[in-house]
Design an enzyme around this catalytic site. Sequence first.
Site, mmCIF file in Angstrom:
data_model
loop_
_atom_site.group_PDB
_atom_site.id
_atom_site.type_symbol
_atom_site.label_atom_id
_atom_site.label_comp_id
_atom_site.label_asym_id
_atom_site.label_seq_id
_atom_site.Cartn_x
_atom_site.Cartn_y
_atom_site.Cartn_z
ATOM 1 N N HIS A 82 -47.622 -15.681 24.471
ATOM 2 C CA HIS A 82 -46.775 -16.218 25.529
ATOM 3 C C HIS A 82 -45.510 -16.825 24.940
ATOM 4 C CE1 HIS A 82 -50.272 -15.873 28.225
ATOM 5 N NE2 HIS A 82 -49.382 -15.902 29.195
ATOM 6 N N LYS A 87 -44.675 -22.439 26.928
ATOM 7 C CA LYS A 87 -46.004 -22.632 27.516
ATOM 8 C C LYS A 87 -46.719 -23.770 26.793
ATOM 9 C CE LYS A 87 -50.173 -20.174 28.985
ATOM 10 N NZ LYS A 87 -50.063 -20.750 30.349
#
Length: 234
Positions: free
Chosen positions: A131, A135
């Site tokens: 990600h 995040k």
Amino acid sequence: MKIALVGYGKMGHIIDDIATKKGHEIVARLNETPTKDNLNNPDVIIEFSNPEVAFENIKVGLEHNIPVICGTTGWLDRKSEIEEIALKNNTAFLYGSNFSLGVNLFFALNEKLADLMKGFPEYQVQLEEIHHTHKKDAPSGTAISLAEGIIKNDDRFDAWKLDETQNKELGIFALRQDEVPGTHRVSYKSAVDELEIKHTAFNRNGFALGAVIAAEWIIGKKGNFTIKDVLFDK
């Protein structure tokens, strides 16, 4: 519908655009704690915030009898409390670790593959997620859902763990790279070959559209639901 967006970051902006184009009205765009006054009497709340504040955000909405769609991950140790609050207030709560249609098909494929592979111990399973660097939680909620699907279907595992594992733990490896919306990979590797399934998101639009569809679906419902109820229960 009248929609209140709680957590107005990148996802909130995309949800705003998609919902508006579908003819819905955004009555609140909040980065602060919701209250009865600043929510502006919505039909539904869509909550994409941070793990630290998600529980309180959802709780406020449910206690005012407003159904809540939540896509925030990293707070699930208190999910059972939220589900009790939804039932107590005779409203609805829907949590999704990922609202993408493709990812939910991937979940189903992952469980089927785990069931097929459980009889072949020579294949070692590995789960990896990638990600964007913004995040805040690791592993991702999607990776946890994938791990739970494997554990349910393969008795070699009874729990998941981030990074290195021992005994019957299934390892999840989390990587953070600039501006990656989300990539999840499940692989089964033996001494002679490797089998892999992978889902790659190209942008956040699929997640946002799924959240809006879930918000449309939940109106008039009571209880606790998942995105599977929206996509697959006919």
